[in-house]
Motif scaffolding. Structure first.
Motif, PDB file in Angstrom:
ATOM      1  N   LEU A  81       0.840  -1.198   0.000  1.00 14.10           N
ATOM      2  CA  LEU A  81       0.000   0.000   0.000  1.00 14.10           C
ATOM      3  C   LEU A  81       0.872   1.244   0.000  1.00 14.10           C
ATOM      4  O   LEU A  81       0.560   2.229  -0.671  1.00 14.10           O
ATOM      5  CB  LEU A  81      -0.959  -0.008   1.200  1.00 14.10           C
ATOM      6  CG  LEU A  81      -1.889   1.191   1.321  1.00 14.10           C
ATOM      7  CD1 LEU A  81      -2.745   1.376   0.075  1.00 14.10           C
ATOM      8  CD2 LEU A  81      -2.751   1.074   2.558  1.00 14.10           C
ATOM      9  N   ARG A  82       1.989   1.200   0.701  1.00  9.14           N
ATOM     10  CA  ARG A  82       2.866   2.374   0.744  1.00  9.14           C
ATOM     11  C   ARG A  82       3.430   2.715  -0.631  1.00  9.14           C
ATOM     12  O   ARG A  82       3.696   3.880  -0.918  1.00  9.14           O
ATOM     13  CB  ARG A  82       3.969   2.223   1.785  1.00  9.14           C
ATOM     14  CG  ARG A  82       4.926   1.118   1.518  1.00  9.14           C
ATOM     15  CD  ARG A  82       6.188   1.122   2.378  1.00  9.14           C
ATOM     16  NE  ARG A  82       5.994   1.077   3.790  1.00  9.14           N
ATOM     17  CZ  ARG A  82       6.946   0.764   4.656  1.00  9.14           C
ATOM     18  NH1 ARG A  82       8.157   0.463   4.243  1.00  9.14           N
ATOM     19  NH2 ARG A  82       6.713   0.756   5.938  1.00  9.14           N
ATOM     20  N   ARG A  99       2.149  13.694   9.683  1.00  7.19           N
ATOM     21  CA  ARG A  99       1.834  13.242  11.046  1.00  7.19           C
ATOM     22  C   ARG A  99       0.337  13.239  11.328  1.00  7.19           C
ATOM     23  O   ARG A  99      -0.117  12.565  12.241  1.00  7.19           O
ATOM     24  CB  ARG A  99       2.511  14.146  12.076  1.00  7.19           C
ATOM     25  CG  ARG A  99       4.001  14.040  12.097  1.00  7.19           C
ATOM     26  CD  ARG A  99       4.536  14.943  13.173  1.00  7.19           C
ATOM     27  NE  ARG A  99       5.980  14.908  13.218  1.00  7.19           N
ATOM     28  CZ  ARG A  99       6.700  15.609  14.068  1.00  7.19           C
ATOM     29  NH1 ARG A  99       6.102  16.395  14.953  1.00  7.19           N
ATOM     30  NH2 ARG A  99       8.003  15.535  14.055  1.00  7.19           N
ATOM     31  N   LYS A 100      -0.412  14.030  10.559  1.00  8.94           N
ATOM     32  CA  LYS A 100      -1.856  14.181  10.782  1.00  8.94           C
ATOM     33  C   LYS A 100      -2.673  13.517   9.678  1.00  8.94           C
ATOM     34  O   LYS A 100      -3.817  13.888   9.457  1.00  8.94           O
ATOM     35  CB  LYS A 100      -2.206  15.667  10.836  1.00  8.94           C
ATOM     36  CG  LYS A 100      -1.451  16.454  11.891  1.00  8.94           C
ATOM     37  CD  LYS A 100      -1.784  17.925  11.822  1.00  8.94           C
ATOM     38  CE  LYS A 100      -0.906  18.579  10.778  1.00  8.94           C
ATOM     39  NZ  LYS A 100      -0.976  20.030  10.757  1.00  8.94           N
ATOM     40  N   TRP A 117      -0.905   7.431   8.483  1.00 12.49           N
ATOM     41  CA  TRP A 117       0.223   7.534   7.551  1.00 12.49           C
ATOM     42  C   TRP A 117       1.524   7.101   8.237  1.00 12.49           C
ATOM     43  O   TRP A 117       2.279   6.317   7.666  1.00 12.49           O
ATOM     44  CB  TRP A 117       0.328   8.971   7.031  1.00 12.49           C
ATOM     45  CG  TRP A 117       1.327   9.143   5.938  1.00 12.49           C
ATOM     46  CD1 TRP A 117       2.672   9.290   6.067  1.00 12.49           C
ATOM     47  CD2 TRP A 117       1.059   9.161   4.539  1.00 12.49           C
ATOM     48  NE1 TRP A 117       3.266   9.414   4.840  1.00 12.49           N
ATOM     49  CE2 TRP A 117       2.291   9.345   3.879  1.00 12.49           C
ATOM     50  CE3 TRP A 117      -0.101   9.057   3.784  1.00 12.49           C
ATOM     51  CZ2 TRP A 117       2.386   9.429   2.495  1.00 12.49           C
ATOM     52  CZ3 TRP A 117       0.008   9.145   2.410  1.00 12.49           C
ATOM     53  CH2 TRP A 117       1.242   9.322   1.771  1.00 12.49           C
ATOM     54  N   PRO A 118       1.811   7.563   9.481  1.00 14.98           N
ATOM     55  CA  PRO A 118       3.035   7.101  10.131  1.00 14.98           C
ATOM     56  C   PRO A 118       3.082   5.579  10.309  1.00 14.98           C
ATOM     57  O   PRO A 118       4.147   4.975  10.200  1.00 14.98           O
ATOM     58  CB  PRO A 118       3.010   7.820  11.484  1.00 14.98           C
ATOM     59  CG  PRO A 118       2.203   9.047  11.246  1.00 14.98           C
ATOM     60  CD  PRO A 118       1.144   8.618  10.263  1.00 14.98           C
ATOM     61  N   THR A 123       6.679   1.878   9.999  1.00 17.86           N
ATOM     62  CA  THR A 123       6.708   0.643  10.790  1.00 17.86           C
ATOM     63  C   THR A 123       6.895  -0.564   9.882  1.00 17.86           C
ATOM     64  O   THR A 123       6.547  -0.528   8.693  1.00 17.86           O
ATOM     65  CB  THR A 123       5.406   0.439  11.600  1.00 17.86           C
ATOM     66  OG1 THR A 123       4.330   0.172  10.706  1.00 17.86           O
ATOM     67  CG2 THR A 123       5.091   1.647  12.471  1.00 17.86           C
ATOM     68  N   GLU A 124       7.419  -1.617  10.456  1.00 22.75           N
ATOM     69  CA  GLU A 124       7.562  -2.872   9.717  1.00 22.75           C
ATOM     70  C   GLU A 124       6.193  -3.434   9.348  1.00 22.75           C
ATOM     71  O   GLU A 124       6.011  -4.015   8.277  1.00 22.75           O
ATOM     72  CB  GLU A 124       8.352  -3.890  10.552  1.00 22.75           C
ATOM     73  CG  GLU A 124       8.759  -5.119   9.798  1.00 22.75           C
ATOM     74  CD  GLU A 124       9.586  -4.845   8.542  1.00 22.75           C
ATOM     75  OE1 GLU A 124       9.360  -5.535   7.528  1.00 22.75           O
ATOM     76  OE2 GLU A 124      10.456  -3.957   8.573  1.00 22.75           O
ATOM     77  N   ALA A 125       5.218  -3.246  10.218  1.00 20.24           N
ATOM     78  CA  ALA A 125       3.856  -3.707   9.918  1.00 20.24           C
ATOM     79  C   ALA A 125       3.295  -2.986   8.696  1.00 20.24           C
ATOM     80  O   ALA A 125       2.580  -3.583   7.887  1.00 20.24           O
ATOM     81  CB  ALA A 125       2.945  -3.498  11.128  1.00 20.24           C
ATOM     82  N   GLY A 126       3.620  -1.705   8.550  1.00 20.93           N
ATOM     83  CA  GLY A 126       3.151  -0.943   7.397  1.00 20.93           C
ATOM     84  C   GLY A 126       3.671  -1.487   6.082  1.00 20.93           C
ATOM     85  O   GLY A 126       3.006  -1.396   5.051  1.00 20.93           O
TER      86      GLY A 126
END
Length: 175
Positions: A81-82, A99-100, A117-118, A123-126
């Protein structure tokens, strides 16, 4: 007793009226996914466009599924997805807008899940949130739709497994 029965019936009717019509009767949706909202380049991508993403933007994951009453390991393939979000680009007005920002992923039947978004970018999960287009080397089965989304690193991936994926909406939450 009769009043309680009427009250229960009224609650059921109110609850069913509050559901979107699509959630009551899910059906086939679009053959592609739309990426829109606070992005620089809105996208409309189908299975072929997703399969054409670079190898480092794609991933496979092993999924334990119940098929015909038996558990079976399957391999699902998709685009991170990223990677879709990077291609669309965040329409930032301020350097800290990321951040928002939230990403709302929707199915054609109205089912929705939310990511920050963060979470996706940092993150590894992201890195394991995938827009699926293939299972065991073939297109997704009709029960999942042409495209689906899976958060493979979730401890319970079911709640954020979006079948019949239709839209990815990016929203920057501003005051």
């Amino acid at each position: 007793m009769l009043a309680e029965g009427r009250r229960a019936l009224l609650l059921v009717l109110l609850a069913s009226a509050a559901l979107p019509a699509a959630a009551q009767a899910p059906g086939p949706g679009p053959a592609g996914v739309s990426v829109r909202g606070d992005v620089l380049r809105p996208l409309q991508l189908g299975r072929e466009e997703l399969a054409a993403f670079a190898a480092d933007e794609q991933a496979s994951t092993s999924v334990l599924r119940r098929v015909a009453g038996q558990e079976r390991q399957t391999t699902a393939r998709g685009v991170r997805l990223r990677a879709l979000l990077a291609r669309a680009g965040l329409a930032e007005r301020d350097r800290l807008d990321w951040r928002k920002t939230v990403v709302i992923v929707s199915a054609s039947d109205g089912y929705r899940v939310v990511f920050s978004w963060p979470e996706l970018e940092n993150t590894e999960a992201g890195a394991q949130v995938l827009v699926l287009y293939e299972r065991d080397g073939a297109p997704l089965p009709a029960s999942e739709g042409p495209l689906a989304l899976l958060a493979a690193a979730d401890l319970r991936p079911g709640p954020r497994h979006v079948k019949w994926l239709s839209t990815v909406e990016v929203r920057i939450l501003r005051e």
